[in-house]
Design a protein around this motif. Structure first.
Motif, mmCIF file in Angstrom:
data_model
loop_
_atom_site.group_PDB
_atom_site.id
_atom_site.type_symbol
_atom_site.label_atom_id
_atom_site.label_comp_id
_atom_site.label_asym_id
_atom_site.label_seq_id
_atom_site.Cartn_x
_atom_site.Cartn_y
_atom_site.Cartn_z
ATOM 1 N N ASP A 8 0.778 -0.887 0.138
ATOM 2 C CA ASP A 8 0.129 0.035 -0.166
ATOM 3 C C ASP A 8 0.706 0.983 0.367
ATOM 4 O O ASP A 8 2.322 1.564 0.417
ATOM 5 C CB ASP A 8 -0.651 -0.045 1.273
ATOM 6 C CG ASP A 8 -2.191 0.918 1.135
ATOM 7 O OD1 ASP A 8 -2.468 1.586 0.040
ATOM 8 O OD2 ASP A 8 -3.331 0.269 1.627
ATOM 9 N N ARG A 37 -5.723 6.996 -2.178
ATOM 10 C CA ARG A 37 -5.344 6.233 -3.490
ATOM 11 C C ARG A 37 -6.599 5.838 -3.747
ATOM 12 O O ARG A 37 -7.808 5.691 -3.017
ATOM 13 C CB ARG A 37 -4.949 5.001 -2.134
ATOM 14 C CG ARG A 37 -5.090 2.977 -3.606
ATOM 15 C CD ARG A 37 -4.298 2.583 -2.671
ATOM 16 N NE ARG A 37 -4.819 1.976 -1.166
ATOM 17 C CZ ARG A 37 -5.135 0.873 -1.229
ATOM 18 N NH1 ARG A 37 -6.540 0.757 -1.710
ATOM 19 N NH2 ARG A 37 -5.958 0.649 0.283
ATOM 20 N N THR A 42 1.405 4.552 2.004
ATOM 21 C CA THR A 42 1.563 4.887 3.273
ATOM 22 C C THR A 42 2.202 6.589 3.362
ATOM 23 O O THR A 42 1.237 7.618 4.619
ATOM 24 C CB THR A 42 1.638 4.618 4.295
ATOM 25 O OG1 THR A 42 2.987 4.671 4.282
ATOM 26 C CG2 THR A 42 0.993 2.983 4.217
ATOM 27 N N SER A 43 2.719 6.689 2.303
ATOM 28 C CA SER A 43 3.687 8.287 2.178
ATOM 29 C C SER A 43 4.398 8.819 1.118
ATOM 30 O O SER A 43 4.967 7.182 0.132
ATOM 31 C CB SER A 43 4.828 8.192 4.205
ATOM 32 O OG SER A 43 5.424 7.166 3.876
ATOM 33 N N SER A 67 0.220 13.449 2.873
ATOM 34 C CA SER A 67 -0.894 12.713 3.227
ATOM 35 C C SER A 67 -1.085 11.823 1.961
ATOM 36 O O SER A 67 -1.015 12.295 0.471
ATOM 37 C CB SER A 67 -2.191 12.296 4.092
ATOM 38 O OG SER A 67 -2.905 13.384 3.185
#
Length: 602
Positions: free
Chosen positions: A574, A590, A576-577, A587
């Motif tokens: 994923d 998605r 995340t940053s 931030s």
């Protein structure tokens, strides 16, 4: 079998029983004598402890046909009451009183010249069931080539449940359950495109009713769909039609059923299709489809396929069940079943089969037993039957068939069978196929000749061939078998592995993975020259939006496989940053589509 008993105690009566118990058995009868056809026989015993009485009865439902008149008499017979009066009776302390039980239903159907009509009415107060049927039209108005119309309807009202309790809604208030089915047929019909003719329309409405899917699926094998899809004689067959509708669409306080029906014909009635589409609501919402396809080639043959399909979005399942009914090819019976199951929730699977599966293949969970597609060529007690099957699942294709022979003349008996079974598995690739034949000749209990031939192959992992030849002739026996491994016997289909993390990092290094979106409302910046960028770098506007897209794998999901290979190392990914120029960005977001995007204004 209604059954309700209680135990009570009081100072006056002491320990005693309360309530009632009953036992009812119903037996179908298929016989006709002098135009009288008993359809069912019912035998029942009911005990009422409150009234201190036992009642037994034996009744039957009769169909009487005299010329153009058909009469239906339901539940008529004899009954006997056994009571225990204080003054005694004809059996000492008990009294037995036999009596005539009047019918609970009566129907008349009359064909008078060109007029065809009738009605049926049944009142069964103990069961809280009230039903009726009606039909009216022109005689032979539904036959191909004729002209006219027919209007018919069937209704069933229930005020009690099967155990004799008052029917109640989900909130506990007393209510009822109603089912009404009706249709209108006319000729010459309405001509549609492609030479199709619409000759019938119908509707079905059920209040506090739902479909019994198991009963509907069984109906494809027993020709019970006649009760729903334009019944031929709803008045003359009213008891059976009403009982069948009650089983297919039983009372249920949780739902409502609404549907439409249509009859379509093609090639002057050679091909006929009856279709019914019904929906149940509220939750769980289900779509039920009933169908019948009839192809009539007159002397050459007749084929009738009855099908039931369901769509259950809540359960994530689609199903289809079908059977050949009353089908013949040149006068020889043809039969067989088919089914389809597709599930996209829970344990996902797919399977469709005509005639069943490979003998070595385990039947999928929830899949019905299917009869092979077969043609019987019977003559003078001999047997010559051909069977076949075809099946496709999410990971295999299967096919095969068999030929059966049986011949008997006096003490001479000849039996034979030839077969082919094949199964092909896709991932990992594997197949098995077997071809064989066996024949035996007997005189009484003595075997004169027996012959078996068998050859098969399976693989890879490793490839294996096997076979058998067995001969028995009077007192002489010979048997040869072989089982040979082809290639390296240690060979196996070892799965391949991939490191999804390495593949994802390589994909993210490609400039084509990154998107640069010009800020909305902003003009293009003046550029004196376009610099040459080092490999792997992207040029962007200071106020633009930077996005990333990749189609290699889904994000936010645990992965077991990538393509046909198993995943090793990290299995979940994923965004995340992110960092820009070595500095942490804001931030990351998605999208919910299979193509993921991470973006931020810089």
């Amino acid at each position: 079998m209604p059954f309700e008993l209680g135990v009570a105690w009081s100072h006056r009566a002491g320990l005693h029983l309360t309530g009632a118990a009953g036992l009812i058995a119903e037996f179908p009868v298929h016989a006709t004598v002098l135009g009288i056809s008993p359809e069912t026989v019912r035998i029942g015993v009911e005990a009422s402890l409150a009234d201190e009485a036992v009642t037994a009865w034996a009744t039957t439902t009769l169909s009487v046909r005299v010329g153009g008149l058909t009469a239906v008499i339901e539940d008529v017979g004899l009954a006997a009451d056994l009571t225990f009066p204080d003054e005694g009776g004809n059996l000492g302390k008990a009294n037995l009183a036999p009596r005539f039980k009047p019918p609970s239903g009566l129907g008349l159907h009359l064909v008078l010249g060109v007029v065809d009509g009738g009605g049926y009415l049944s009142i069964d107060e103990p069961r809280g069931m009230y039903s009726g049927a009606f039909q009216f039209g022109m005689a032979s108005s539904i036959a191909p080539g004729s002209s006219g119309f027919r209007l018919q309807a069937v209704a069933v009202l229930n005020t009690k449940t099967a155990d004799g309790r008052p029917f109640t809604e989900r909130d506990g208030s007393e209510s009822y359950s109603l089912l009404v089915s009706g249709s209108f047929q006319w000729r010459p019909g309405l001509v549609l495109p492609a030479g199709i003719t619409l000759t019938g329309l119908g509707a079905i409405v059920g209040l506090n009713r739902r479909a019994n899917l198991e009963e509907l699926r069984n109906a494809t094998r027993s020709r019970s769909l006649d009760a729903v899809l334009f019944p031929a004689d709803p008045v003359g067959n009213a008891p059976n039609v009403i009982a069948t509708l009650g089983r297919m669409f039983p009372p249920d306080p949780t739902g409502t059923l609404v549907g439409i029906m249509a009859r379509l014909e093609w090639l002057a009635g050679t091909v006929r299709a009856d279709l019914g589409i019904m929906i149940e609501f509220p939750e769980p919402i289900r779509l039920v489809v009933l169908g019948r396809l009839v192809i009539n080639f007159q002397e050459a043959g007749r084929f009738q396929l009855d099908v039931v399909g369901t769509l259950d979005p809540g359960a994530g399942e689609v199903s289809l069940d079908g059977s050949l009914v009353d089908s013949k090819l040149f006068g020889r019976p043809v039969s067989g079943d088919m089914a389809l199951r597709l599930r996209w929730k829970g344990e996902k699977n797919f399977a469709v089969s005509i005639g069943g599966f490979h003998p070595a293949f385990p039947k999928p969970t929830g899949f019905p037993d299917l009869k092979r597609f077969s043609i019987n060529l019977n003559k003078s007690g001999d047997l010559f039957r051909v069977e076949a099957y075809l099946a496709v699942t999410s990971n295999s294709v299967q096919f095969g068939g068999a030929l059966y022979l049986h011949f008997a003349f006096w003490e001479l008996v000849v039996d034979g069978r030839a077969w082919l079974d094949a199964l092909i598995q896709f991932k990992p690739f594997w197949l098995t196929a077997e071809l064989g034949a066996t024949v035996s000749v007997k005189w009484g209990d003595k075997t004169l000749l027996a012959l078996t031939l068998l050859i098969g192959i399976s693989g890879p992992g490793p490839w294996r061939a096997h076979g058998e030849v067995t001969v028995h002739l009077l007192f002489w026996d010979i048997s040869k078998r072989f089982d040979k491994v082809l290639g390296d016997p240690t060979e196996e289909n070892r799965p391949t592995f991939v490191n999804a993390a390495d593949l994802l990092l390589d994909a993210l290094k490609q400039p084509g993975t990154w998107d640069v979106a010009t800020p909305g409302g902003g003009g293009e910046m003046a550029a004196l020259s376009t610099p040459e960028l080092p490999a792997g770098q992207v040029l962007m506007h200071p106020g633009a939006t930077l996005g990333v897209r990749q189609n290699l794998l889904p994000l936010g999901v645990d992965l077991d496989r990538l393509g046909t290979s198993r995943v090793q190392g990290p299995r979940r990914f994923d965004i995340t940053s992110f960092t820009v120029g070595g500095e942490a960005g804001g931030s990351a977001t998605r999208s919910t589509t299979t193509t993921r995007r991470a973006s931020s204004s810089t």
